[in-house]
Enzyme design. Sequence first.
Site, PDB file in Angstrom:
ATOM      1  N   HIS A  83      62.613  55.743  -0.814  1.00  0.00           N
ATOM      2  CA  HIS A  83      62.919  56.769   0.187  1.00  0.00           C
ATOM      3  C   HIS A  83      62.750  58.137  -0.438  1.00  0.00           C
ATOM      4  O   HIS A  83      63.067  58.325  -1.610  1.00  0.00           O
ATOM      5  CB  HIS A  83      64.348  56.608   0.731  1.00  0.00           C
ATOM      6  CG  HIS A  83      64.518  57.268   2.048  1.00  0.00           C
ATOM      7  ND1 HIS A  83      64.811  58.602   2.160  1.00  0.00           N
ATOM      8  CD2 HIS A  83      64.393  56.783   3.297  1.00  0.00           C
ATOM      9  CE1 HIS A  83      64.862  58.900   3.442  1.00  0.00           C
ATOM     10  NE2 HIS A  83      64.601  57.828   4.157  1.00  0.00           N
TER      11      HIS A  83
ATOM     12  N   ASP B 152      64.281  49.936   6.932  1.00  0.00           N
ATOM     13  CA  ASP B 152      63.287  49.015   7.503  1.00  0.00           C
ATOM     14  C   ASP B 152      63.346  47.614   6.906  1.00  0.00           C
ATOM     15  O   ASP B 152      62.847  46.664   7.517  1.00  0.00           O
ATOM     16  CB  ASP B 152      61.875  49.575   7.291  1.00  0.00           C
ATOM     17  CG  ASP B 152      61.586  50.728   8.237  1.00  0.00           C
ATOM     18  OD1 ASP B 152      61.971  50.626   9.403  1.00  0.00           O
ATOM     19  OD2 ASP B 152      60.981  51.725   7.800  1.00  0.00           O
TER      20      ASP B 152
HETATM   21  N1  ACO Z   1      57.111  49.939  -3.743  1.00  0.00           N
HETATM   22  C1  ACO Z   1      56.651  50.149  -4.989  1.00  0.00           C
HETATM   23  N2  ACO Z   1      56.621  51.374  -5.568  1.00  0.00           N
HETATM   24  C2  ACO Z   1      57.098  52.402  -4.840  1.00  0.00           C
HETATM   25  C3  ACO Z   1      57.598  52.248  -3.541  1.00  0.00           C
HETATM   26  C4  ACO Z   1      57.595  50.955  -2.996  1.00  0.00           C
HETATM   27  N3  ACO Z   1      58.036  50.738  -1.782  1.00  0.00           N
HETATM   28  N4  ACO Z   1      57.997  53.444  -3.072  1.00  0.00           N
HETATM   29  C5  ACO Z   1      57.753  54.324  -4.036  1.00  0.00           C
HETATM   30  N5  ACO Z   1      57.210  53.698  -5.112  1.00  0.00           N
HETATM   31  C6  ACO Z   1      56.791  54.316  -6.364  1.00  0.00           C
HETATM   32  C7  ACO Z   1      55.421  54.962  -6.168  1.00  0.00           C
HETATM   33  O1  ACO Z   1      54.368  54.080  -6.445  1.00  0.00           O
HETATM   34  C8  ACO Z   1      55.522  56.103  -7.167  1.00  0.00           C
HETATM   35  O2  ACO Z   1      55.334  55.584  -8.445  1.00  0.00           O
HETATM   36  P1  ACO Z   1      54.518  56.417  -9.563  1.00  0.00           P
HETATM   37  O3  ACO Z   1      55.297  57.691  -9.764  1.00  0.00           O
HETATM   38  O4  ACO Z   1      54.491  55.512 -10.745  1.00  0.00           O
HETATM   39  O5  ACO Z   1      53.153  56.691  -8.973  1.00  0.00           O
HETATM   40  C9  ACO Z   1      56.968  56.547  -7.058  1.00  0.00           C
HETATM   41  O6  ACO Z   1      57.687  55.383  -6.649  1.00  0.00           O
HETATM   42  C10 ACO Z   1      57.175  57.671  -6.053  1.00  0.00           C
HETATM   43  O7  ACO Z   1      56.631  57.232  -4.798  1.00  0.00           O
HETATM   44  P2  ACO Z   1      56.103  58.206  -3.673  1.00  0.00           P
HETATM   45  O8  ACO Z   1      55.261  57.422  -2.723  1.00  0.00           O
HETATM   46  O9  ACO Z   1      55.494  59.435  -4.268  1.00  0.00           O
HETATM   47  O10 ACO Z   1      57.489  58.620  -3.014  1.00  0.00           O
HETATM   48  P3  ACO Z   1      57.641  59.384  -1.654  1.00  0.00           P
HETATM   49  O11 ACO Z   1      58.930  60.092  -1.701  1.00  0.00           O
HETATM   50  O12 ACO Z   1      56.426  60.193  -1.387  1.00  0.00           O
HETATM   51  O13 ACO Z   1      57.605  58.215  -0.584  1.00  0.00           O
HETATM   52  C11 ACO Z   1      58.178  56.419   0.768  1.00  0.00           C
HETATM   53  C12 ACO Z   1      58.686  57.673   0.038  1.00  0.00           C
HETATM   54  C13 ACO Z   1      56.968  56.787   1.621  1.00  0.00           C
HETATM   55  C14 ACO Z   1      59.272  55.903   1.667  1.00  0.00           C
HETATM   56  C15 ACO Z   1      57.780  55.365  -0.285  1.00  0.00           C
HETATM   57  O14 ACO Z   1      58.912  54.974  -1.011  1.00  0.00           O
HETATM   58  C16 ACO Z   1      57.097  54.172   0.352  1.00  0.00           C
HETATM   59  O15 ACO Z   1      55.875  54.207   0.554  1.00  0.00           O
HETATM   60  N6  ACO Z   1      57.847  53.088   0.678  1.00  0.00           N
HETATM   61  C17 ACO Z   1      57.284  51.925   1.345  1.00  0.00           C
HETATM   62  C18 ACO Z   1      57.122  52.187   2.825  1.00  0.00           C
HETATM   63  C19 ACO Z   1      58.444  52.229   3.538  1.00  0.00           C
HETATM   64  O16 ACO Z   1      59.310  51.389   3.344  1.00  0.00           O
HETATM   65  N7  ACO Z   1      58.588  53.223   4.414  1.00  0.00           N
HETATM   66  C20 ACO Z   1      59.810  53.373   5.231  1.00  0.00           C
HETATM   67  C21 ACO Z   1      60.627  54.520   4.731  1.00  0.00           C
HETATM   68  S1  ACO Z   1      62.132  54.672   5.639  1.00  0.00           S
HETATM   69  C22 ACO Z   1      61.638  55.257   7.121  1.00  0.00           C
HETATM   70  O17 ACO Z   1      60.744  56.019   7.259  1.00  0.00           O
HETATM   71  C23 ACO Z   1      62.310  54.779   8.276  1.00  0.00           C
END
Ligand code: ACO
Length: 371
Positions: A257, A308
Amino acid sequence: MTVSRGLEGVVATQSSISSIIDDVLTYRGYNIDDLAEQASFEEVVYLLWFGRLPNQEEHKVFADELSAQTELPEEIIAHFRSYNLDSVHPMAALRTAVSMLGLFDDEADIDDPEANKRKAIRLQAKMPALVTAFSRIRSGKDPIAPKKGLSIAANFLYMLTGEEPNDISVEAFNKALVLHADHELNASTFTARVCVATLSDMYSGVTAAIGALKGPLHGGANERVMKMLKEIGTIDNVEPYIQNALDNKEKIMGFGHRVYKTGDPRAKHLREMSQELTKVTGEEKYYEMSVAIEKLVTGQKNLPPNVDFYSASVYHSLGIDHDLFTPIFAVSRVSGWIAHILEQFENNRLIRPRAEYVGKEGETFIPIAQR
Ligand code: ACO
């Protein structure tokens, strides 16, 4: 210029609707835990829009106002029937249908607080009818009108299946609606606010928000979680499947998140519901697999589950088609979008950030005939 990718950490507005402080979520100052345990979705909608909880009389009047506005224009039903129902995603159908609703509302472009309140009620009331009508039409059935006296949660399940749902299902579904209703400046809410800050109308704001919610990094994640659970299939396959995904740097849907760092306070309620409901259906494996996935992902990546993750097995246990999970999110979140749209209108200023230009400069124009 300092660029914050994805606007991380940027405070773009003030709001008195919901807050996330130290990983605690409140709506209008009420802790989400109390609302999830005790409030009806109708009470929460009232709270979000009017800033305070309704008393019993206000609650009844409000629920009646909502239930009087559920009817859909025949033209939208006909439109649903005209689609290629094997390939249209219900979120795309919902996005288009909400835009169409604006065409049948004579007040769509009237911008005064009373007209906005009437539109808010019409939109909130029609969202469950749109999702359930689309679902029934694509399975060759006719839409069902809501039953008088049932709550929004009970009516959603009734309009979906044609059968009055049991108390456990209604309680779980109501709780899910309460938990998804608002969430500060999430991507879809921000989209709605950007849209109406141009002084566009409420239908445009909600249509834009549905488009933003559809993506798998936001609301679309719940459907992807269920797809993953089905692919994994058995508890024994959790470890190799998840390890392989993590090793390949794939994102595990339902985890992570932008704002919460120690955990999403909504997830524990959905986890409990998932445990309870999968017991009822005899599909405990989905809860057990989810717990095993959480252990691995949180253990290795320090990423807790978000709203989710467990909502997937909750909705599956309620017998809901997997591609309706995100539209259900919209049925609830429209309440928050509308609250934010009304707040934006109250104290509007155009939202227009800047971009740092990193492209070419000083190019010499060559007329097309010489290119
Ligand atoms: N699985 C594995 N690795 C993850 C995940 C995940 N679900 N989420 C973040 N990371 C990792 C990224 O790969 C990144 O790693 P790195 O620094 O080694 O490259 C680091 O954590 C930061 O991730 P970002 O994508 O830059 O974080 P951001 O704050 O931009 O994204 C998000 C947040 C979009 C929710 C992300 O965690 C994600 O894509 N999660 C999966 C999709 C999801 O569940 N979305 C629902 C969110 S809740 C909602 O909207 C209702």
